[in-house]
Design a protein around this motif. Structure first.
Motif, mmCIF file in Angstrom:
data_model
loop_
_atom_site.group_PDB
_atom_site.id
_atom_site.type_symbol
_atom_site.label_atom_id
_atom_site.label_comp_id
_atom_site.label_asym_id
_atom_site.label_seq_id
_atom_site.Cartn_x
_atom_site.Cartn_y
_atom_site.Cartn_z
ATOM 1 N N GLU A 98 6.826 -7.415 -12.268
ATOM 2 C CA GLU A 98 7.524 -6.674 -11.210
ATOM 3 C C GLU A 98 6.566 -6.553 -10.031
ATOM 4 O OE1 GLU A 98 9.675 -3.078 -12.374
ATOM 5 O OE2 GLU A 98 9.265 -3.646 -14.457
ATOM 6 N N ARG A 99 6.578 -7.540 -9.168
ATOM 7 C CA ARG A 99 5.626 -7.622 -8.059
ATOM 8 C C ARG A 99 5.806 -6.480 -7.048
ATOM 9 N NH1 ARG A 99 2.089 -11.075 -9.673
ATOM 10 N NH2 ARG A 99 2.869 -13.081 -10.347
ATOM 11 N N GLY A 100 7.031 -6.128 -6.746
ATOM 12 C CA GLY A 100 7.277 -5.067 -5.767
ATOM 13 C C GLY A 100 6.731 -3.733 -6.216
ATOM 14 N N LYS A 101 6.994 -3.411 -7.472
ATOM 15 C CA LYS A 101 6.514 -2.135 -8.007
ATOM 16 C C LYS A 101 4.988 -2.141 -8.116
ATOM 17 C CE LYS A 101 7.416 1.256 -11.576
ATOM 18 N NZ LYS A 101 8.136 1.581 -12.809
ATOM 19 N N ALA A 102 4.412 -3.279 -8.462
ATOM 20 C CA ALA A 102 2.952 -3.380 -8.565
ATOM 21 C C ALA A 102 2.309 -3.185 -7.195
ATOM 22 C CB ALA A 102 2.562 -4.732 -9.154
ATOM 23 N N ALA A 103 2.910 -3.749 -6.165
ATOM 24 C CA ALA A 103 2.377 -3.575 -4.814
ATOM 25 C C ALA A 103 2.451 -2.115 -4.391
ATOM 26 C CB ALA A 103 3.149 -4.447 -3.829
ATOM 27 N N TRP A 104 3.555 -1.460 -4.728
ATOM 28 C CA TRP A 104 3.704 -0.041 -4.393
ATOM 29 C C TRP A 104 2.645 0.791 -5.117
ATOM 30 C CZ3 TRP A 104 4.847 4.318 -7.342
ATOM 31 C CH2 TRP A 104 5.105 5.472 -6.620
ATOM 32 N N LEU A 105 2.420 0.468 -6.409
ATOM 33 C CA LEU A 105 1.419 1.214 -7.180
ATOM 34 C C LEU A 105 0.019 0.981 -6.624
ATOM 35 C CD1 LEU A 105 2.773 0.647 -10.792
ATOM 36 C CD2 LEU A 105 2.567 2.826 -9.622
ATOM 37 N N ARG A 106 -0.278 -0.260 -6.229
ATOM 38 C CA ARG A 106 -1.578 -0.571 -5.651
ATOM 39 C C ARG A 106 -1.800 0.255 -4.374
ATOM 40 N NH1 ARG A 106 -1.281 -5.595 -6.513
ATOM 41 N NH2 ARG A 106 -0.126 -6.136 -4.630
ATOM 42 N N HIS A 107 -0.759 0.373 -3.562
ATOM 43 C CA HIS A 107 -0.834 1.172 -2.332
ATOM 44 C C HIS A 107 -1.061 2.648 -2.661
ATOM 45 C CE1 HIS A 107 0.007 2.470 1.737
ATOM 46 N NE2 HIS A 107 0.933 3.299 1.282
ATOM 47 N N LYS A 108 -0.330 3.151 -3.634
ATOM 48 C CA LYS A 108 -0.445 4.565 -4.023
ATOM 49 C C LYS A 108 -1.845 4.857 -4.568
ATOM 50 C CE LYS A 108 1.720 8.446 -4.455
ATOM 51 N NZ LYS A 108 2.015 9.207 -3.262
ATOM 52 N N ILE A 109 -2.381 3.935 -5.370
ATOM 53 C CA ILE A 109 -3.729 4.111 -5.911
ATOM 54 C C ILE A 109 -4.745 4.138 -4.775
ATOM 55 C CG2 ILE A 109 -5.549 2.974 -7.272
ATOM 56 C CD1 ILE A 109 -3.245 1.989 -9.130
ATOM 57 N N SER A 110 -4.570 3.249 -3.814
ATOM 58 C CA SER A 110 -5.476 3.205 -2.659
ATOM 59 C C SER A 110 -5.449 4.522 -1.892
ATOM 60 C CB SER A 110 -5.076 2.051 -1.741
ATOM 61 O OG SER A 110 -5.840 2.051 -0.578
ATOM 62 N N GLN A 111 -4.256 5.068 -1.688
ATOM 63 C CA GLN A 111 -4.145 6.354 -0.987
ATOM 64 C C GLN A 111 -4.854 7.463 -1.749
ATOM 65 O OE1 GLN A 111 0.109 6.815 -0.645
ATOM 66 N NE2 GLN A 111 0.081 6.210 1.522
ATOM 67 N N LEU A 112 -4.677 7.499 -3.065
ATOM 68 C CA LEU A 112 -5.308 8.543 -3.867
ATOM 69 C C LEU A 112 -6.832 8.402 -3.874
ATOM 70 C CD1 LEU A 112 -2.831 8.741 -6.883
ATOM 71 C CD2 LEU A 112 -3.122 10.401 -5.044
ATOM 72 N N LYS A 113 -7.327 7.165 -3.876
ATOM 73 C CA LYS A 113 -8.773 6.954 -3.814
ATOM 74 C C LYS A 113 -9.339 7.486 -2.505
ATOM 75 C CE LYS A 113 -9.508 2.946 -6.781
ATOM 76 N NZ LYS A 113 -9.926 1.524 -6.779
ATOM 77 N N LYS A 114 -8.627 7.237 -1.403
ATOM 78 C CA LYS A 114 -9.080 7.735 -0.113
ATOM 79 C C LYS A 114 -9.123 9.264 -0.111
ATOM 80 C CE LYS A 114 -7.425 3.797 2.518
ATOM 81 N NZ LYS A 114 -6.409 3.302 3.452
ATOM 82 N N LYS A 115 -8.091 9.871 -0.715
ATOM 83 C CA LYS A 115 -8.085 11.342 -0.786
ATOM 84 C C LYS A 115 -9.247 11.859 -1.604
ATOM 85 C CE LYS A 115 -3.218 12.504 -0.220
ATOM 86 N NZ LYS A 115 -2.041 13.095 -0.847
ATOM 87 N N SER A 116 -9.554 11.184 -2.716
ATOM 88 C CA SER A 116 -10.636 11.650 -3.585
ATOM 89 C C SER A 116 -11.986 11.542 -2.888
ATOM 90 C CB SER A 116 -10.650 10.874 -4.901
ATOM 91 O OG SER A 116 -11.123 9.557 -4.702
ATOM 92 N N ARG A 117 -12.140 10.525 -2.020
ATOM 93 C CA ARG A 117 -13.397 10.396 -1.271
ATOM 94 C C ARG A 117 -13.566 11.506 -0.243
ATOM 95 N NH1 ARG A 117 -11.702 4.901 -0.093
ATOM 96 N NH2 ARG A 117 -11.889 3.826 -2.069
ATOM 97 N N ARG A 118 -12.456 11.970 0.308
ATOM 98 C CA ARG A 118 -12.507 13.024 1.333
ATOM 99 C C ARG A 118 -12.731 14.412 0.728
ATOM 100 N NH1 ARG A 118 -7.163 12.166 3.755
ATOM 101 N NH2 ARG A 118 -7.065 10.015 3.193
ATOM 102 N N LEU A 119 -12.383 14.577 -0.533
ATOM 103 C CA LEU A 119 -12.521 15.889 -1.160
ATOM 104 C C LEU A 119 -13.992 16.219 -1.408
ATOM 105 C CD1 LEU A 119 -9.734 16.072 -3.890
ATOM 106 C CD2 LEU A 119 -9.916 17.407 -1.829
ATOM 107 N N VAL A 120 -14.302 17.447 -1.206
ATOM 108 C CA VAL A 120 -15.647 17.944 -1.489
ATOM 109 C C VAL A 120 -15.592 18.581 -2.860
ATOM 110 C CG1 VAL A 120 -17.460 19.530 -0.764
ATOM 111 C CG2 VAL A 120 -16.050 18.361 0.943
ATOM 112 N N THR A 121 -16.461 18.155 -3.726
ATOM 113 C CA THR A 121 -16.461 18.738 -5.074
ATOM 114 C C THR A 121 -16.995 20.156 -5.017
ATOM 115 O OG1 THR A 121 -18.625 17.738 -5.468
ATOM 116 C CG2 THR A 121 -16.705 16.542 -6.282
ATOM 117 N N ALA A 122 -16.318 21.013 -5.727
ATOM 118 C CA ALA A 122 -16.689 22.423 -5.701
ATOM 119 C C ALA A 122 -17.697 22.750 -6.757
ATOM 120 C CB ALA A 122 -15.449 23.278 -5.906
#
Length: 122
Positions: A98-122
C-alpha cells in the motif's frame, strides 16, 4: 452621482464596515463628531465604540474574540513511542504494497521526529 447621494452611500458604508476601516480613517470620522475625549489616544476598538455610540448604532452581535485553545502536547517518550508504533505499521503497509498509506506514514513519522527534536527534555 450627486454629492449628497455619494455622502449618504459613504455614510451607510461606514456604519456597516467600521471594523474594516483603518485607524486613520476612523480618527477622521471621529474628528467630525463633537467630543470631549482625546481621539488620538484611542485604540481602534475604542474609536469604533465611540463612533457607534455617537451615531446611535447598536451592535447586533457583539464581537467575540476567539479563545486560543492550546494544542495537546505529548512528552518526548510518548512521541518516540508513537514513532515506533508508526514505523511498525509502515513495515506492514510496505509488505502489503500500500504505497499511498506508506507515504502518509513516512510523512507522519517525519513530522513527529521534528517535534521530538524541538522538545526540551524535562
Amino acid at each position: 452621482m450627486s454629492e449628497e447621494t455619494h455622502k449618504k452611500v459613504h455614510k451607510e458604508h461606514d456604519e456597516k464596515h467600521l471594523e474594516k476601516l483603518t485607524i486613520k480613517e476612523l480618527r477622521d470620522i471621529a474628528a467630525e463628531i463633537p467630543h470631549e475625549k482625546a481621539i488620538h489616544d484611542m485604540k481602534k476598538e475604542e474609536l469604533i465604540a465611540f463612533i457607534k455610540e455617537a451615531r446611535g448604532i447598536k451592535d447586533e452581535t457583539p464581537v467575540k474574540k476567539k479563545k486560543h485553545i492550546g494544542k495537546v502536547t505529548m512528552t518526548k517518550p510518548q512521541l518516540k513511542a508513537k514513532i515506533r508504533e508508526l514505523k511498525a505499521l509502515m513495515v506492514q503497509t510496505l509488505e502489503s504494497e500500500e504505497r499511498g498509506k506508506a507515504a502518509w506514514l513516512r510523512h507522519k513519522i517525519s513530522q513527529l521526529k521534528k517535534k521530538s527534536r524541538r522538545l526540551v527534555t524535562a
